[in-house]
Design a protein around this motif. Structure first.
Motif, PDB file in Angstrom:
ATOM      1  N   LEU A 103       0.875  -1.177   0.000  1.00  0.00           N
ATOM      2  CA  LEU A 103       0.000   0.000   0.000  1.00  0.00           C
ATOM      3  C   LEU A 103       0.914   1.229   0.000  1.00  0.00           C
ATOM      4  O   LEU A 103       1.770   1.359   0.881  1.00  0.00           O
ATOM      5  CB  LEU A 103      -0.915   0.002   1.230  1.00  0.00           C
ATOM      6  CG  LEU A 103      -1.756   1.258   1.445  1.00  0.00           C
ATOM      7  CD1 LEU A 103      -2.739   1.489   0.284  1.00  0.00           C
ATOM      8  CD2 LEU A 103      -2.535   1.167   2.761  1.00  0.00           C
ATOM      9  N   VAL A 127      -1.515   1.111  -9.748  1.00  0.00           N
ATOM     10  CA  VAL A 127      -2.210   0.244  -8.783  1.00  0.00           C
ATOM     11  C   VAL A 127      -2.825  -0.950  -9.504  1.00  0.00           C
ATOM     12  O   VAL A 127      -3.303  -0.830 -10.622  1.00  0.00           O
ATOM     13  CB  VAL A 127      -3.296   1.011  -8.001  1.00  0.00           C
ATOM     14  CG1 VAL A 127      -2.657   2.085  -7.139  1.00  0.00           C
ATOM     15  CG2 VAL A 127      -4.337   1.604  -8.934  1.00  0.00           C
ATOM     16  N   ARG A 129      -4.420  -3.707  -7.380  1.00  0.00           N
ATOM     17  CA  ARG A 129      -5.178  -4.527  -6.442  1.00  0.00           C
ATOM     18  C   ARG A 129      -6.528  -4.972  -6.991  1.00  0.00           C
ATOM     19  O   ARG A 129      -6.913  -6.125  -6.868  1.00  0.00           O
ATOM     20  CB  ARG A 129      -5.380  -3.738  -5.139  1.00  0.00           C
ATOM     21  CG  ARG A 129      -5.893  -4.569  -3.981  1.00  0.00           C
ATOM     22  CD  ARG A 129      -5.986  -3.724  -2.734  1.00  0.00           C
ATOM     23  NE  ARG A 129      -6.302  -4.526  -1.570  1.00  0.00           N
ATOM     24  CZ  ARG A 129      -7.541  -4.742  -1.148  1.00  0.00           C
ATOM     25  NH1 ARG A 129      -8.563  -4.235  -1.795  1.00  0.00           N
ATOM     26  NH2 ARG A 129      -7.752  -5.484  -0.081  1.00  0.00           N
ATOM     27  N   TYR A 130      -7.264  -4.058  -7.606  1.00  0.00           N
ATOM     28  CA  TYR A 130      -8.592  -4.424  -8.109  1.00  0.00           C
ATOM     29  C   TYR A 130      -8.486  -5.377  -9.295  1.00  0.00           C
ATOM     30  O   TYR A 130      -9.380  -6.182  -9.532  1.00  0.00           O
ATOM     31  CB  TYR A 130      -9.396  -3.174  -8.480  1.00  0.00           C
ATOM     32  CG  TYR A 130      -8.870  -2.398  -9.662  1.00  0.00           C
ATOM     33  CD1 TYR A 130      -7.623  -1.767  -9.610  1.00  0.00           C
ATOM     34  CD2 TYR A 130      -9.596  -2.294 -10.836  1.00  0.00           C
ATOM     35  CE1 TYR A 130      -7.131  -1.059 -10.688  1.00  0.00           C
ATOM     36  CE2 TYR A 130      -9.116  -1.574 -11.925  1.00  0.00           C
ATOM     37  CZ  TYR A 130      -7.874  -0.968 -11.835  1.00  0.00           C
ATOM     38  OH  TYR A 130      -7.382  -0.270 -12.902  1.00  0.00           O
ATOM     39  N   THR A 144      -0.684  -3.915  -5.766  1.00  0.00           N
ATOM     40  CA  THR A 144      -0.463  -2.602  -5.152  1.00  0.00           C
ATOM     41  C   THR A 144      -1.758  -1.799  -5.070  1.00  0.00           C
ATOM     42  O   THR A 144      -2.637  -1.930  -5.910  1.00  0.00           O
ATOM     43  CB  THR A 144       0.541  -1.764  -5.978  1.00  0.00           C
ATOM     44  OG1 THR A 144       0.101  -1.715  -7.333  1.00  0.00           O
ATOM     45  CG2 THR A 144       1.940  -2.339  -5.926  1.00  0.00           C
ATOM     46  N   ALA A 145      -1.832  -0.965  -4.038  1.00  0.00           N
ATOM     47  CA  ALA A 145      -2.950  -0.028  -3.892  1.00  0.00           C
ATOM     48  C   ALA A 145      -2.364   1.287  -3.409  1.00  0.00           C
ATOM     49  O   ALA A 145      -1.212   1.339  -2.960  1.00  0.00           O
ATOM     50  CB  ALA A 145      -3.964  -0.553  -2.886  1.00  0.00           C
ATOM     51  N   SER A 146      -3.119   2.389  -3.523  1.00  0.00           N
ATOM     52  CA  SER A 146      -2.586   3.674  -3.073  1.00  0.00           C
ATOM     53  C   SER A 146      -3.629   4.447  -2.286  1.00  0.00           C
ATOM     54  O   SER A 146      -4.834   4.191  -2.398  1.00  0.00           O
ATOM     55  CB  SER A 146      -2.118   4.510  -4.272  1.00  0.00           C
ATOM     56  OG  SER A 146      -3.237   5.003  -4.984  1.00  0.00           O
ATOM     57  N   PHE A 147      -3.169   5.402  -1.501  1.00  0.00           N
ATOM     58  CA  PHE A 147      -4.091   6.177  -0.667  1.00  0.00           C
ATOM     59  C   PHE A 147      -3.504   7.553  -0.375  1.00  0.00           C
ATOM     60  O   PHE A 147      -2.328   7.690  -0.063  1.00  0.00           O
ATOM     61  CB  PHE A 147      -4.358   5.428   0.648  1.00  0.00           C
ATOM     62  CG  PHE A 147      -5.362   6.114   1.530  1.00  0.00           C
ATOM     63  CD1 PHE A 147      -6.642   6.370   1.071  1.00  0.00           C
ATOM     64  CD2 PHE A 147      -5.012   6.517   2.818  1.00  0.00           C
ATOM     65  CE1 PHE A 147      -7.574   7.017   1.879  1.00  0.00           C
ATOM     66  CE2 PHE A 147      -5.939   7.159   3.633  1.00  0.00           C
ATOM     67  CZ  PHE A 147      -7.224   7.406   3.157  1.00  0.00           C
ATOM     68  N   GLU A 158      -7.792  12.627  12.112  1.00  0.00           N
ATOM     69  CA  GLU A 158      -6.355  12.465  12.275  1.00  0.00           C
ATOM     70  C   GLU A 158      -5.805  11.571  11.170  1.00  0.00           C
ATOM     71  O   GLU A 158      -6.338  10.485  10.912  1.00  0.00           O
ATOM     72  CB  GLU A 158      -6.035  11.815  13.634  1.00  0.00           C
ATOM     73  CG  GLU A 158      -6.112  12.766  14.810  1.00  0.00           C
ATOM     74  CD  GLU A 158      -4.981  13.793  14.802  1.00  0.00           C
ATOM     75  OE1 GLU A 158      -3.863  13.455  14.357  1.00  0.00           O
ATOM     76  OE2 GLU A 158      -5.228  14.936  15.225  1.00  0.00           O
ATOM     77  N   ASP A 161      -5.325   7.995  12.176  1.00  0.00           N
ATOM     78  CA  ASP A 161      -6.562   7.209  12.267  1.00  0.00           C
ATOM     79  C   ASP A 161      -7.015   6.747  10.893  1.00  0.00           C
ATOM     80  O   ASP A 161      -7.405   5.597  10.698  1.00  0.00           O
ATOM     81  CB  ASP A 161      -7.678   8.037  12.913  1.00  0.00           C
ATOM     82  CG  ASP A 161      -7.380   8.358  14.370  1.00  0.00           C
ATOM     83  OD1 ASP A 161      -6.476   7.706  14.937  1.00  0.00           O
ATOM     84  OD2 ASP A 161      -8.029   9.254  14.933  1.00  0.00           O
ATOM     85  N   LEU A 162      -6.961   7.678   9.941  1.00  0.00           N
ATOM     86  CA  LEU A 162      -7.369   7.354   8.575  1.00  0.00           C
ATOM     87  C   LEU A 162      -6.536   6.209   8.026  1.00  0.00           C
ATOM     88  O   LEU A 162      -7.060   5.245   7.463  1.00  0.00           O
ATOM     89  CB  LEU A 162      -7.178   8.568   7.670  1.00  0.00           C
ATOM     90  CG  LEU A 162      -8.393   9.410   7.355  1.00  0.00           C
ATOM     91  CD1 LEU A 162      -8.003  10.562   6.459  1.00  0.00           C
ATOM     92  CD2 LEU A 162      -9.466   8.576   6.664  1.00  0.00           C
ATOM     93  N   GLY A 165      -7.340   2.847   9.523  1.00  0.00           N
ATOM     94  CA  GLY A 165      -8.552   2.276   8.936  1.00  0.00           C
ATOM     95  C   GLY A 165      -8.260   1.613   7.599  1.00  0.00           C
ATOM     96  O   GLY A 165      -8.737   0.504   7.319  1.00  0.00           O
ATOM     97  N   ILE A 166      -7.454   2.287   6.776  1.00  0.00           N
ATOM     98  CA  ILE A 166      -7.159   1.748   5.443  1.00  0.00           C
ATOM     99  C   ILE A 166      -6.263   0.515   5.530  1.00  0.00           C
ATOM    100  O   ILE A 166      -6.459  -0.473   4.812  1.00  0.00           O
ATOM    101  CB  ILE A 166      -6.468   2.825   4.568  1.00  0.00           C
ATOM    102  CG1 ILE A 166      -7.346   4.056   4.457  1.00  0.00           C
ATOM    103  CG2 ILE A 166      -6.122   2.274   3.194  1.00  0.00           C
ATOM    104  CD1 ILE A 166      -8.725   3.804   3.969  1.00  0.00           C
ATOM    105  N   THR A 169      -8.164  -2.430   6.320  1.00  0.00           N
ATOM    106  CA  THR A 169      -9.004  -2.839   5.188  1.00  0.00           C
ATOM    107  C   THR A 169      -8.189  -3.536   4.104  1.00  0.00           C
ATOM    108  O   THR A 169      -8.567  -4.586   3.596  1.00  0.00           O
ATOM    109  CB  THR A 169      -9.680  -1.590   4.573  1.00  0.00           C
ATOM    110  OG1 THR A 169     -10.452  -0.954   5.586  1.00  0.00           O
ATOM    111  CG2 THR A 169     -10.573  -1.958   3.398  1.00  0.00           C
ATOM    112  N   VAL A 170      -7.059  -2.942   3.758  1.00  0.00           N
ATOM    113  CA  VAL A 170      -6.275  -3.434   2.619  1.00  0.00           C
ATOM    114  C   VAL A 170      -5.350  -4.584   3.020  1.00  0.00           C
ATOM    115  O   VAL A 170      -5.053  -5.467   2.228  1.00  0.00           O
ATOM    116  CB  VAL A 170      -5.467  -2.274   1.987  1.00  0.00           C
ATOM    117  CG1 VAL A 170      -4.551  -2.773   0.883  1.00  0.00           C
ATOM    118  CG2 VAL A 170      -6.427  -1.206   1.442  1.00  0.00           C
TER     119      VAL A 170
END
Lengths: 346, 346, 346, 346
Positions: A103, A127, A129-130, A144-147, A158, A161-162, A165-166, A169-170
């Motif tokens: 990620l 990316v 992943r999908y 790979t994924a990105s954020f 914050e 925190d974000l 969460g990701i 998930t990932v």
């Protein structure tokens, strides 16, 4: 006079570990090696658990690549090659395998040019992943994924925190985190890339240190890639004052021997001199201030700039063009390191 | 040491006329008055033909409006009102009449944030020229057109040539020209608006002085509106050095009398003091460098920064947000001054 | 019913000359040839003085390059090569020489995505004029400048007037003008590049025809490069109606002979059929409307859509990505044609 | 001929529930009421559990606000007021309380203009969550946060997964989700705002339906705000065909009685007529195709457009300007509804 200066609670804002290194700390848990590749300098600083206590930086490998103008096309290609090799190296030493999923996170504010390095790099990141979910990935491409978490002032959330969460998930095998940093010297601004397996403090570049993003937090490797894009007025003055000492030292050395006036004081490369000002020279030329040690001089500058609110964080005026190139270079380098099959023709 | 310093051919880059004013030149063709409106300072400098020889700036009225944070909504409104009143005033003193047609020109590079003030302002400017051609203009709206010449590196054409071509085509009764400037001091950056009837040197802010845009060139009034958005490292160091003197002076004054240690050296507003360091104090505290006059000290800084290419032009890291607000404020102010009927509800 | 339809004063908005061509007009001053290069179709229409009276388009060579998805990297390169060859060809046939100076103009509104083709192309165009002034140009680079006049609603100035002013200032040997066009058919939208030496009507794509930019106006060659990026609802309906006829014709042909039901009516390529509906079939299947000739049917559609304001000009939803690629392709093609020495490695 | 048409598996892409309503379904679980506020139409459709089986849409209240040009300043203000009142109403009927915390999510691709409504609205949304953490929130401001998940092609992550991760992290009391929709008619495009408590299918507007974002998924209220910004060629043709019928019906009615030719067939508002074509007229004027019922006619259009890949999703060419205004209006409306204390002066 120095006794009047309050030293406590201030450390110059920097994320550049290489500049916290000092010859004295060698063999006390911090090692430093360097190599030149053309006019690109690559420095390796390794901080051990023991070293952490001395320099206050997380244990790990810090690779610092220093280069000239990245907006020059030829130079761009050379720097990219060096970044690719060093990033590969850090991935390998972190035990990351060919099929490990990644990620990639771009920290910073996409709408603030000097803080947009992370988002710009992500714009150039591939990316897959999908496509993995669809079973449509060719050989040679990693999952790979990105954020882009943006900044707390925009989302209300914050950053840490974000990202938590990701990550939950990932569930990636490792993270790559990209951020703009604060520089510890004029000459590094937009001209240095730091790659480390020690993680990062998001937002530390802009003075709001928060919780760290590193292996301790996520239990997976966290590779951080950073470029110092801003520098504060204090650092500019501190550096200039030291260059001034060097300049006077060079002048004394050369004028005394030759008895000739300088023909071109605007172009002489005075940094080459090994000579240092003596204590007496320092006092004669720059007074009591000239004899202050580094810590005290920085504290003095802080006491001068801080009460009148002039310790500006600044960025060079060409930032728009440089940040585009840096984002492209880092994004492309990540693509080439993560995906063996990646070979852009354009 | 000072004799070694080459003074010739350098003047600190600035377009801020107010900072070239000096008490000594009063009554020699330059006058200076100032007034406070709340915490907004409005300074008027008038340069006569005679004054031009002294300060090197074109004859005319220079109004300099200095303010605090423009991203604050209340403050924004107050500053806008002051800008409107001063712009009205300059138009009036230039003999511009209610029905005179205006071409508004936004200098600078739209893709370089600190240089995009002109284009941003133009984005907010109301144009009516084509409606006049169609006979569709309500009472209260002047005939206006706008133009963004961009920079020579992008168009390949000299800015001056481009503007000449447009002026001949549009044949306006007067010009308003907006540009980002180079600052002569840390504290002015993004916090000062200069309005003048003396025209402008396009690109002077970034060190490539070219032909002037003024009444001499076009035979019509040329009103220039500028904001200093960049400052060079030399100016930052020069200002800091002078603040340092002030700080020591304040310290001596206060410590001596009270014999008490400072409780909070980070927040004391030392600029209020009238005391100046004596020559002896200057030399004791800052050595020979401390005794240099302004010119010599600037030349020294230039000799230190120039050969190693570190005299960076920089902009505060918040530039993206500030430039948006400044462009909006200047665009809106122009609309309100040029069109009596303009009354935006949004 | 047809007698009720008002035919006068309407012509479907298009700048695509190739679609005004008709087998009947051959040998009356208009010639049409075409060649396939892989799956790229290149059509040449030559309009003579005589032909102008018939099709209403300016005399000249019109090259129409039709291709598939330009966002595919391989396809992009193939199309670029074809565009380069055809543009070279048009320059040559216009008598333009290697050292002739060029002003490249990007029409349209940079802030309206479907209308931003010209400005986007200009972003990728290399300019050298100011370097020529400095005597700093390497062999292999022509003297070039560029200009984005924006639209009248933004500047208040007629595009034609602005360009006149610039042409008089720059005095180029020839012009290249780039603009987004209105399409005459669904299938051309974003998939056709038209190159012509006949000049252009700025803004004709968006329905506000103005004075022409061509050789008659400027006395120098004016090469126009256009891509249809928008299409109106009328054209979409007109095309669909004709596809419908083709589809029924195909169905009759195939169902009659085989007596089998279609397995997959969603994927059969019915356009291949040569069969046309007979008058009787047209009336049976589509009634009186089905028997209208092209002109009358278009007029009918206009009478339906116009009074209720639904003859929308639309653009495909992917426009942002496509326009970026088209702007890059056209900009790069211009660079490669104008400068022998141009060879981007990135 | 109709027997040849494959009807299965196609439903016109739309997220506009109001257009799935039909007089026949009244009293079978779907109710429809409407009110005019000036020239703004507000329609309320309530779908019950029973109604869901009929129209295939989730149970809930669907408010559909239809208006004229939003780029007109006066109209903008009127529409905003109506949106505010209806959004308040939906929040109230969903049992949301004054102090409930809210996460506002902007779906869509920020870099694709017609798909950027969600991100644009988020740009205008006020967030306070981090200030709550600091205890710095004035009375009248609710705890709010925002999130732009971008699209899967950019992040590599399913939008639903990303939102799940954030919802678990932020733990809001309710969600507001904003998205661009696909339109079921020409006239709704960019001129309708749908507000519902029934949630949303992210990406359904662009044909890639995924898992729903609604109360069932998150166990908290999910308010969705959508604007149809795109429409497909099929819908444009279908609508035009029906307008054509209306037009002929009007013509027959008016021409027959008056025996006069139409003076201005381009401006007559033919939609006012109540007359419908008879079956015989339909067949005479439009043949067999004219007699097809809605379903069959849509299937026919799909069979015509689909095999040749011309069922384009399109957006009006003014989309850039309209989407900015819509994003502003929705963002501001959310701020005013969520925060009593919010009162922007600018």
């Amino acid at each position: 006079m120095a006794h009047e200066i309050d030293l406590k609670n201030y450390s110059v804002r920097t994320d550049m570990v290489v500049d916290t290194f000092d010859a004295e700390v060698e063999n006390k848990g911090i090692t430093h090696t360097s190599v030149n590749i053309g006019d690109i300098l690559v420095e390796d600083v390794v901080v051990t658990k023991n070293g952490e206590k001395i320099c206050g930086k997380k244990p790990g490998v810090y690779k610092t690549i220093t280069f000239k103008d990245i907006t020059d096309k030829d130079n761009y290609k050379k720097v990219e090659e060096v970044v690719i090799n060093n990033l590969k190296n850090v991935l390998k030493s972190s035990g990351i395998k060919d099929r490990d999923t990644c990620l990639i996170i771009g920290l910073g504010n996409p709408k603030s040019t000097p803080d947009s390095l992370g988002p710009k790099a992500i714009d150039n990141v591939l990316v897959t992943r999908y496509l993995y979910d669809l079973g449509e990935v060719e050989e040679g491409y990693r999952n790979t994924a990105s954020f882009i978490p943006n900044v707390t002032g925009v989302t209300g959330i914050e950053t840490k925190d974000l990202i938590n969460g990701i990550v939950k998930t990932v569930k990636p095998d490792f993270l790559i985190v990209i951020d703009a940093l604060a520089s510890s010297s004029i000459e590094r601004v937009n001209k240095t890339i730091q790659i480390t397996d020690a993680g990062i403090l998001p937002g530390s570049g802009v003075g709001n240190s928060r919780e760290a993003l590193n292996k301790d937090t996520y239990k997976i490797p966290v590779i951080a890639i950073g470029v110092p894009t801003i520098v504060d007025a204090l650092t500019i003055c501190y550096d200039t004052f030291n260059y001034m000492k060097k300049k006077f030292s060079y002048n004394i050395d050369n004028v005394d021997s030759s008895k000739l006036k300088f023909v071109d004081s605007m172009h002489q490369n005075y940094l080459d001199t090994d000579r240092e000002l003596t204590k007496e020279e320092e006092e004669k030329i720059l007074g009591m201030v000239g004899t202050l040690d580094d810590e005290d001089f920085k504290s003095l500058l802080l006491e001068v700039l801080s009460p009148i609110d002039y310790n500006l964080m600044v960025t060079p005026k060409e930032i728009d063009f440089v940040i585009d190139k840096l984002g492209l270079l880092i994004g492309n380098s990540i693509n080439k390191v993560l995906h063996n099959g990646y070979n852009p023709t354009n």
